[in-house]
Design a protein around this motif. Sequence first.
Motif, mmCIF file in Angstrom:
data_model
loop_
_atom_site.group_PDB
_atom_site.id
_atom_site.type_symbol
_atom_site.label_atom_id
_atom_site.label_comp_id
_atom_site.label_asym_id
_atom_site.label_seq_id
_atom_site.Cartn_x
_atom_site.Cartn_y
_atom_site.Cartn_z
ATOM 1 N N THR A 24 0.824 -1.202 0.000
ATOM 2 C CA THR A 24 0.000 0.000 0.000
ATOM 3 C C THR A 24 0.860 1.256 0.000
ATOM 4 O O THR A 24 0.580 2.225 -0.722
ATOM 5 C CB THR A 24 -0.928 0.004 1.223
ATOM 6 N N GLN A 27 2.259 1.852 -3.471
ATOM 7 C CA GLN A 27 1.278 2.453 -4.362
ATOM 8 C C GLN A 27 1.018 3.916 -3.997
ATOM 9 O O GLN A 27 0.786 4.751 -4.878
ATOM 10 C CB GLN A 27 -0.029 1.653 -4.313
ATOM 11 N N LYS A 30 3.849 5.941 -5.520
ATOM 12 C CA LYS A 30 3.655 6.059 -6.962
ATOM 13 C C LYS A 30 2.537 7.059 -7.277
ATOM 14 O O LYS A 30 2.639 7.871 -8.211
ATOM 15 C CB LYS A 30 3.313 4.684 -7.553
ATOM 16 N N LYS A 31 1.466 6.986 -6.475
ATOM 17 C CA LYS A 31 0.343 7.895 -6.706
ATOM 18 C C LYS A 31 0.756 9.345 -6.490
ATOM 19 O O LYS A 31 0.406 10.232 -7.270
ATOM 20 C CB LYS A 31 -0.801 7.528 -5.753
ATOM 21 N N THR A 48 -4.613 5.200 -12.512
ATOM 22 C CA THR A 48 -4.331 4.034 -11.692
ATOM 23 C C THR A 48 -2.901 3.557 -11.908
ATOM 24 O O THR A 48 -2.279 3.846 -12.940
ATOM 25 C CB THR A 48 -5.291 2.872 -12.027
ATOM 26 N N LEU A 49 -2.396 2.784 -10.948
ATOM 27 C CA LEU A 49 -1.024 2.299 -11.032
ATOM 28 C C LEU A 49 -0.841 1.400 -12.248
ATOM 29 O O LEU A 49 0.175 1.463 -12.937
ATOM 30 C CB LEU A 49 -0.679 1.534 -9.751
ATOM 31 N N ARG A 208 0.215 -4.113 -7.974
ATOM 32 C CA ARG A 208 -0.864 -4.208 -6.992
ATOM 33 C C ARG A 208 -1.296 -5.656 -6.749
ATOM 34 O O ARG A 208 -1.944 -5.959 -5.750
ATOM 35 C CB ARG A 208 -2.063 -3.375 -7.450
#
Length: 360
Positions: A24, A27, A30-31, A48-49, A208
């Motif tokens: 998490t 991610q 990255k976000k 989205t990833l 993910r």
Amino acid sequence: MASGVFFQLVFATLALWTLFLLATLYQELKKRKAAWRRDLHHGIIMVTLDELHMSGWTDKVYCVQYHEVVFELCGPWLGSASWLVNVLALVGLAVAQVIACANNMYRLSSFRNKRDYALLFGSVGLTTSFIPSFRNMRIFSFIAILGTTFTAWYMVAQASAQGLQEGLWGQAPTQGLQAFVEGSTNLLFVYGGHAMLMEVMDSMHQPRKFPRVFTASYLYVFTLTLPSAATMFAAFPVLSAQNGNVYDLLPESPVRSVSIVLMIIHQCIAFGMFIMPVHHMWEKLIRTHDKPYWIRLPSRLPVGILVILISLAFPFFGVINSFLGAGTTTLETYIIPALAYNWVYRRESAQIACPAPPPW
């Protein structure tokens, strides 16, 4: 034996949970760095990833690492602590693989001493420095899995052939609190290794999905560790408590020799996997991480040579396992992920925007 099975399940469950926390956080990073784009009609839209990876945004050279995620999201103090813990953990794990290779080879042939074998197999493991990333380790990982699978079921078959020695269950010597703690730290060591998992996740096309894949791998590991450990203890309750290497309990045979060879191959591959994140750290330090392979890969060799020298200087496999389990694996697997996750999502607004909220 019951306590061993219980704690194995407990530690594995906790490790899976903290792996979910790390995924998490990965991610989230990255976000924050690249998951936003500006649209003329709709303002800012979240990407989205998976869309980022499919669009080719992800850098195919630069490898995102555990300590970098913690550093970026939680600041320099926890980030620096995670870097130190991970370096110690990964180097220690790599050293343990070299020592294990030497110990196993010595049981196959005592023609040379263990230090000679450590130098030999450390040099073999050093060749993994020329494997660019975890994306190139897939076939080697499959070979390593074949080795552990063969060995685990060979142990089950050999223990079953030996049979339960009637009356010996109660004769297994009581080891005391110290042995119990040492056994627990060894189990922590088995289900640790989170220090290298961020790099594995980053090498995937769809990161993910990594927690789901990792959970499936643990379920497979249970099919190897639980039956082999239970049957071996049932067949050799006294000797199991007195010997640290399972090959001391098994009679010499061609199958035993094949098992030893396969485990040595497995440990050489594991050496390469544990040392890979340290290679990336070293490359970033000396600024060769984005260079061509002919510059980048040879620049890793000093790291591998240092690990071999450490394994020659400290050939104590059991002590290293206990130290790693108690000192570094506990921190990088169970404590730092929980601290980082709680810090990042301490506010309700951050919890609402979490890219992978908990399932409840």
